[in-house]
Design an enzyme around this catalytic site. Structure first.
Site, PDB file in Angstrom:
ATOM      1  N   ASP A 101      35.255  28.599  28.287  1.00  0.00           N
ATOM      2  CA  ASP A 101      35.532  30.029  28.474  1.00  0.00           C
ATOM      3  C   ASP A 101      34.642  30.937  27.633  1.00  0.00           C
ATOM      4  OD1 ASP A 101      37.468  30.038  30.500  1.00  0.00           O
ATOM      5  OD2 ASP A 101      38.979  29.331  29.088  1.00  0.00           O
ATOM      6  N   ASP A 104      38.230  28.976  38.055  1.00  0.00           N
ATOM      7  CA  ASP A 104      38.044  30.055  37.072  1.00  0.00           C
ATOM      8  C   ASP A 104      36.668  29.982  36.396  1.00  0.00           C
ATOM      9  OD1 ASP A 104      40.586  28.842  37.382  1.00  0.00           O
ATOM     10  OD2 ASP A 104      41.437  29.895  35.680  1.00  0.00           O
TER      11      ASP A 104
HETATM   12  N1  GLY Z   1      41.431  31.003  33.168  1.00  0.00           N
HETATM   13  C1  GLY Z   1      42.808  30.996  32.965  1.00  0.00           C
HETATM   14  C2  GLY Z   1      43.613  31.901  33.816  1.00  0.00           C
HETATM   15  O1  GLY Z   1      43.136  32.561  34.702  1.00  0.00           O
HETATM   16  O2  GLY Z   1      44.792  31.930  33.575  1.00  0.00           O
END
Ligand code: GLY
Length: 391
Positions: A110, A168
């Protein structure tokens, strides 16, 4: 002209007026400013990044290592962009500084969220060379998670899956595309394109909805399983996942001009916007496939709506004749989010901007709450709308 004809015309034009978009980005952004002003007063410690509300209604904050840490500083940068007021720049710098050590964090995929929303916006607005160095180091850290055999960046270090990649993760590619531009080293770009192509091949169903998690075999690169973590079911369309894909492929098209990515972004947008379970205000339930007898008692996910709105505004500029539909839908979403149904009154909502997001319903976590990333993409969407002339 007879009075009746005049009255009929008046009523008709009032009807049209009622249907026309009434988004007032200035009004919405002034409300955003009021929330952030209070948030900075009430939660002044920049080591505690605002994230959400707890189940008991109290404020929840996280450390810099949390995936959401970049959104609060990123929102402050957007407020600086909106106001041009140095006061917001100073706050944005203060909250960005606390993320510096994350450039060396190799335990998360992330880094795009954490560093590009904060340092990335900071660099865009100030050209500060120190920010450039942090972003390049962050991109290097992210590259350590790329496995050429799989052709993708690993999302989570967990025993449950051998090599999980979540949709994501498309959102972390912008940092890599930027790194190639900034350094001239094409390896970042190549890894990002490979990741996007692998995801395109393995994450999407024939109806263009996306799985959340695809688990790979690291020896063969083959898919072992397609599952969910935050969605309703393995075969369901988790709302925020669809929004991440829409936004991520749009950004990937921006960086590459490869029309396969534009087509993918449009397919996801069409799935999202034409889904029969999308409510009239275009703010989805947390999953498009929540169970029968129907979604009425299920929470919405304003974060998915905000991400989709911002992504759709960009997509509308690339999508030729379909662009008008995407733009209109995006503005309708921003208008819904700017209504009292979602936009909190300053002094409420733990000083977050939007109500009614859902973080992780299967874990009974963050259900029908504010989420800092809903606010970030809402603000970004409002600023994008302003750049398109909507004040
Ligand atoms: N990337 C984690 C979420 O969207 O909750």
């Amino acid at each position: 002209m007879p009075l009746k004809t005049i009255l009929t015309a008046l009523v008709a034009s009032l009807g049209l007026l009622a249907a026309a978009p009434v988004l007032n980005t200035t009004k919405s952004l002034e409300t955003v400013k009021a929330h952030f002003t209070r948030s900075l007063q009430n939660h002044p410690d920049p080591a505690k990044y605002p994230r959400s509300s707890n189940a008991d209604g109290s404020f929840s904050a996280v450390a810099s290592s949390d995936w959401t840490s970049g959104f609060f500083p990123g929102s402050l940068w957007y407020l600086y962009e909106y106001t041009k007021d140095k006061k917001w720049e100073a706050e944005a710098r203060r909250w960005t500084a606390g993320l510096e050590k994350e450039q060396f964090n190799r335990g998360t995929h992330d880094l795009g969220f954490m560093l590009y929303c904060s340092y990335g916006n900071g660099l865009r607005l100030t050209n500060d060379p120190a920010y450039r160095a942090v972003l390049l180091a962050g991109a290097k850290s992210l590259m350590t998670r790329f496995n050429p055999r799989v052709g993708a960046i690993k999302s989570w270090d967990t025993k449950q899956w051998q090599y999980p990649v979540i949709v994501d993760n498309m959102m972390n590619l912008e940092l890599l595309f930027w790194a190639t531009k900034a350094s001239g080293d094409s390896s970042y770009y190549k890894a990002a394109v490979t990741h996007a192509l692998t995801t395109m091949k393995n994450h999407f169903r024939p109806d263009n909805s996306s799985y959340h998690v695809v688990n790979y075999d690291t020896l063969t690169g083959r898919v072992l399983a397609r599952e969910t973590a935050q969605g309703f079911a393995n075969e369901s369309a988790w709302a925020r996942g669809q929004a991440w894909g829409l936004y991520g492929y749009t950004a990937t098209y921006r960086a590459t001009k490869d029309r396969r990515f534009l087509a993918q972004a449009q397919r996801i947008a069409d799935f999202f916007l034409h889904h029969p379970a999308l409510p009239a205000d275009k703010v989805p339930y947390w999953d498009f496939n929540v169970p029968t007898p129907g979604p009425a008692n299920e929470p919405r996910d304003a974060s998915a709506a905000a991400i989709a709105a911002s992504g759709l505004l960009e997509l509308s500029q690339y999508a030729g004749k379909q662009g008008a539909e995407y733009k209109q839908a995006a503005l309708q979403i921003l208008e819904s989010l700017s209504s009292p149904n979602y936009l909190a009154k300053p002094g409420t909502n733990n000083d977050f901007v939007l109500m009614h997001s859902t973080g992780h319903k299967p874990a009974k976590s963050e259900m029908d709450v504010p989420l800092v990333y809903a606010d970030y993409y809402y603000i970004e969407g409002l600023l994008r709308a302003r750049k398109m002339g909507i004040k």
